[in-house]
Design a protein around this motif. Structure first.
Motif, PDB file in Angstrom:
ATOM      1  N   GLU A  72       0.750  -1.176  -0.023  1.00 27.34           N
ATOM      2  CA  GLU A  72       0.073   0.072   0.151  1.00 27.34           C
ATOM      3  C   GLU A  72       0.915   1.090   0.071  1.00 27.34           C
ATOM      4  O   GLU A  72       1.870   1.372   0.718  1.00 27.34           O
ATOM      5  N   PRO A  73       0.571   2.276  -0.796  1.00 25.90           N
ATOM      6  CA  PRO A  73       1.214   3.619  -0.675  1.00 25.90           C
ATOM      7  C   PRO A  73       1.213   4.110   0.599  1.00 25.90           C
ATOM      8  O   PRO A  73       0.219   4.319   1.089  1.00 25.90           O
ATOM      9  N   MET A  74       2.345   4.532   0.963  1.00 29.63           N
ATOM     10  CA  MET A  74       2.532   5.538   2.241  1.00 29.63           C
ATOM     11  C   MET A  74       2.136   6.892   2.127  1.00 29.63           C
ATOM     12  O   MET A  74       2.232   7.236   0.917  1.00 29.63           O
ATOM     13  N   VAL A  75       1.419   7.557   2.859  1.00 24.94           N
ATOM     14  CA  VAL A  75       1.164   8.946   2.981  1.00 24.94           C
ATOM     15  C   VAL A  75       1.675   9.424   4.480  1.00 24.94           C
ATOM     16  O   VAL A  75       1.867   9.018   5.222  1.00 24.94           O
ATOM     17  N   ASP A  76       1.888  10.936   3.984  1.00 18.47           N
ATOM     18  CA  ASP A  76       2.685  11.668   5.168  1.00 18.47           C
ATOM     19  C   ASP A  76       1.655  12.143   5.873  1.00 18.47           C
ATOM     20  O   ASP A  76       0.486  12.028   5.844  1.00 18.47           O
ATOM     21  N   ASP A  77       1.804  13.308   6.959  1.00 16.70           N
ATOM     22  CA  ASP A  77       0.857  13.806   7.776  1.00 16.70           C
ATOM     23  C   ASP A  77      -0.453  14.368   7.155  1.00 16.70           C
ATOM     24  O   ASP A  77      -1.458  14.714   7.729  1.00 16.70           O
ATOM     25  N   TYR A  78       0.006  15.014   5.856  1.00 19.57           N
ATOM     26  CA  TYR A  78      -0.918  15.950   5.401  1.00 19.57           C
ATOM     27  C   TYR A  78      -1.887  14.939   4.118  1.00 19.57           C
ATOM     28  O   TYR A  78      -2.540  15.688   3.370  1.00 19.57           O
ATOM     29  N   GLY A  79      -1.477  13.981   4.358  1.00 22.48           N
ATOM     30  CA  GLY A  79      -2.394  13.026   2.977  1.00 22.48           C
ATOM     31  C   GLY A  79      -1.522  12.759   1.778  1.00 22.48           C
ATOM     32  O   GLY A  79      -2.430  12.424   0.835  1.00 22.48           O
ATOM     33  N   ASN A  80      -0.514  13.399   1.577  1.00 19.24           N
ATOM     34  CA  ASN A  80       0.451  13.284   0.211  1.00 19.24           C
ATOM     35  C   ASN A  80       1.022  11.904   0.254  1.00 19.24           C
ATOM     36  O   ASN A  80       1.757  11.470   1.158  1.00 19.24           O
ATOM     37  N   ALA A  81       1.184  11.406  -0.888  1.00 19.57           N
ATOM     38  CA  ALA A  81       1.663  10.260  -1.087  1.00 19.57           C
ATOM     39  C   ALA A  81       3.378  10.504  -0.865  1.00 19.57           C
ATOM     40  O   ALA A  81       3.732  11.369  -1.489  1.00 19.57           O
ATOM     41  N   THR A  82       4.294   9.437  -0.309  1.00 19.07           N
ATOM     42  CA  THR A  82       5.521   9.755   0.028  1.00 19.07           C
ATOM     43  C   THR A  82       6.167   9.132  -1.334  1.00 19.07           C
ATOM     44  O   THR A  82       7.458   9.133  -1.168  1.00 19.07           O
ATOM     45  N   GLY A  83       5.930   8.337  -1.866  1.00 22.76           N
ATOM     46  CA  GLY A  83       6.490   7.364  -2.925  1.00 22.76           C
ATOM     47  C   GLY A  83       6.960   6.114  -2.341  1.00 22.76           C
ATOM     48  O   GLY A  83       7.493   5.318  -3.260  1.00 22.76           O
ATOM     49  N   GLU A  84       7.008   5.890  -1.174  1.00 21.52           N
ATOM     50  CA  GLU A  84       7.204   4.692  -0.316  1.00 21.52           C
ATOM     51  C   GLU A  84       5.964   3.780  -0.299  1.00 21.52           C
ATOM     52  O   GLU A  84       4.789   4.161  -0.400  1.00 21.52           O
ATOM     53  N   TYR A  85       6.230   2.327  -0.100  1.00 20.65           N
ATOM     54  CA  TYR A  85       5.114   1.277   0.055  1.00 20.65           C
ATOM     55  C   TYR A  85       5.221   0.582   1.228  1.00 20.65           C
ATOM     56  O   TYR A  85       6.501   0.385   1.678  1.00 20.65           O
ATOM     57  N   ASP A  86       4.299   0.235   1.978  1.00 14.88           N
ATOM     58  CA  ASP A  86       4.144  -0.464   3.094  1.00 14.88           C
ATOM     59  C   ASP A  86       3.701  -2.017   2.782  1.00 14.88           C
ATOM     60  O   ASP A  86       2.753  -2.159   2.167  1.00 14.88           O
ATOM     61  N   VAL A  87       4.517  -3.099   2.788  1.00 14.82           N
ATOM     62  CA  VAL A  87       4.179  -4.292   2.479  1.00 14.82           C
ATOM     63  C   VAL A  87       3.617  -4.923   3.350  1.00 14.82           C
ATOM     64  O   VAL A  87       3.513  -4.886   4.539  1.00 14.82           O
ATOM     65  N   LYS A  88       2.305  -5.759   2.946  1.00 12.98           N
ATOM     66  CA  LYS A  88       1.392  -6.382   3.763  1.00 12.98           C
ATOM     67  C   LYS A  88       1.521  -8.065   3.733  1.00 12.98           C
ATOM     68  O   LYS A  88       1.625  -8.232   2.699  1.00 12.98           O
ATOM     69  N   TYR A  89       1.517  -8.366   4.865  1.00 14.46           N
ATOM     70  CA  TYR A  89       1.648  -9.970   4.843  1.00 14.46           C
ATOM     71  C   TYR A  89       0.469 -10.376   5.602  1.00 14.46           C
ATOM     72  O   TYR A  89      -0.376  -9.713   6.350  1.00 14.46           O
ATOM     73  N   SER A  90       0.137 -11.592   5.420  1.00 14.89           N
ATOM     74  CA  SER A  90      -1.240 -12.283   6.259  1.00 14.89           C
ATOM     75  C   SER A  90      -0.516 -12.519   7.693  1.00 14.89           C
ATOM     76  O   SER A  90       0.489 -12.307   8.123  1.00 14.89           O
ATOM     77  N   GLU A  91      -1.371 -13.007   8.502  1.00 17.15           N
ATOM     78  CA  GLU A  91      -1.489 -13.262   9.902  1.00 17.15           C
ATOM     79  C   GLU A  91      -0.429 -14.494   9.922  1.00 17.15           C
ATOM     80  O   GLU A  91      -0.719 -15.397   9.355  1.00 17.15           O
ATOM     81  N   PRO A  92       0.666 -14.591  10.786  1.00 18.40           N
ATOM     82  CA  PRO A  92       1.610 -15.873  10.803  1.00 18.40           C
ATOM     83  C   PRO A  92       0.374 -17.117  11.131  1.00 18.40           C
ATOM     84  O   PRO A  92      -0.122 -16.831  11.929  1.00 18.40           O
ATOM     85  N   ARG A  93       0.953 -18.070  10.549  1.00 16.96           N
ATOM     86  CA  ARG A  93       0.272 -19.233  10.575  1.00 16.96           C
ATOM     87  C   ARG A  93       1.420 -20.337  10.774  1.00 16.96           C
ATOM     88  O   ARG A  93       2.514 -20.368  10.517  1.00 16.96           O
ATOM     89  N   LYS A  94       0.906 -21.243  11.936  1.00 18.90           N
ATOM     90  CA  LYS A  94       1.684 -22.279  12.258  1.00 18.90           C
ATOM     91  C   LYS A  94       1.698 -23.684  11.209  1.00 18.90           C
ATOM     92  O   LYS A  94       0.546 -23.928  10.674  1.00 18.90           O
ATOM     93  N   PHE A  95       2.814 -24.048  11.046  1.00 19.32           N
ATOM     94  CA  PHE A  95       2.827 -25.382  10.309  1.00 19.32           C
ATOM     95  C   PHE A  95       3.966 -26.379  10.654  1.00 19.32           C
ATOM     96  O   PHE A  95       4.913 -25.887  11.373  1.00 19.32           O
ATOM     97  N   PHE A  96       3.783 -27.616  10.224  1.00 28.26           N
ATOM     98  CA  PHE A  96       4.636 -28.411  10.737  1.00 28.26           C
ATOM     99  C   PHE A  96       5.369 -29.282   9.604  1.00 28.26           C
ATOM    100  O   PHE A  96       4.655 -29.739   8.789  1.00 28.26           O
ATOM    101  N   ALA A  97       6.779 -29.246   9.658  1.00 29.03           N
ATOM    102  CA  ALA A  97       7.482 -29.785   8.415  1.00 29.03           C
ATOM    103  C   ALA A  97       8.676 -30.447   8.866  1.00 29.03           C
ATOM    104  O   ALA A  97       9.475 -29.962   9.823  1.00 29.03           O
ATOM    105  N   ASN A  98       9.516 -31.019   8.080  1.00 32.56           N
ATOM    106  CA  ASN A  98      10.973 -31.435   8.253  1.00 32.56           C
ATOM    107  C   ASN A  98      11.803 -30.219   7.591  1.00 32.56           C
ATOM    108  O   ASN A  98      11.646 -29.837   6.693  1.00 32.56           O
ATOM    109  N   ILE A  99      12.791 -29.863   9.011  1.00 30.10           N
ATOM    110  CA  ILE A  99      13.563 -28.800   8.499  1.00 30.10           C
ATOM    111  C   ILE A  99      15.005 -29.132   8.723  1.00 30.10           C
ATOM    112  O   ILE A  99      15.373 -29.887   9.760  1.00 30.10           O
ATOM    113  N   SER A 100      15.792 -28.939   7.562  1.00 33.49           N
ATOM    114  CA  SER A 100      17.157 -29.442   7.969  1.00 33.49           C
ATOM    115  C   SER A 100      18.069 -28.810   8.707  1.00 33.49           C
ATOM    116  O   SER A 100      17.606 -27.745   9.183  1.00 33.49           O
ATOM    117  N   ALA A 101      19.130 -29.522   9.040  1.00 34.14           N
ATOM    118  CA  ALA A 101      20.107 -28.647  10.173  1.00 34.14           C
ATOM    119  C   ALA A 101      20.725 -27.617   9.243  1.00 34.14           C
ATOM    120  O   ALA A 101      20.747 -27.432   8.110  1.00 34.14           O
TER     121      ALA A 101
END
Length: 127
Positions: free
Chosen positions: A20-49
């Motif tokens: 999502e585009p980031m905005v400053d205190d005045y509502g202007n686009a800063t040209g930077e983006y905020d990356v969005k991820y889902s909520e962390p989910r737990k899973f079980f798998a084989n993990i190597s050393a």
């Protein structure tokens, strides 16, 4: 090839949802983006050393620290944009944001008929 339950280790993953585009205190686009991820989910798998190498260069040391996660056909839809918590568990605050930064990123995914192998690399994330 099936993975044995006794060899499985818990880890958490969050899927990339967009930016999502980031905005400053005045509502202007800063040209930077905020990356969005889902909520962390737990899973079980084989993990190597852990495996990897350290190279000393003229301007410092480069450390490569990689693991491989192997799962069966029930493996979640993790892709190269997903983030992982393997050595730590995510702590979620009251707003639903993670307080604990992720410690691994996905480098490559190899799928076969009955299994999935995911190459991951350790990262250091500053908040």
């Amino acid at each position: 090839m099936k993975t044995l339950n006794r060899n499985k280790t818990a880890f958490y993953y969050a899927l990339y949802e967009g930016k999502e585009p980031m905005v400053d205190d005045y509502g202007n686009a800063t040209g930077e983006y905020d990356v969005k991820y889902s909520e962390p989910r737990k899973f079980f798998a084989n993990i190597s050393a852990a495996n990897g190498r350290a190279d000393v260069k003229l301007f410092g040391a480069n450390v490569y620290y990689d693991k491989v996660i192997v799962g069966d056909d029930t493996f979640p839809q993790i892709d190269e944009y997903s983030i992982l918590w393997i050595d730590t568990a995510p702590v979620i605050d009251n707003e639903g944001k993670t307080e604990t930064p992720h410690d691994y990123v996905v480098k490559k995914i190899a799928k076969s008929l009955n299994s999935v192998s995911v190459a991951v690399s350790k990262v250091e994330v500053s908040r």
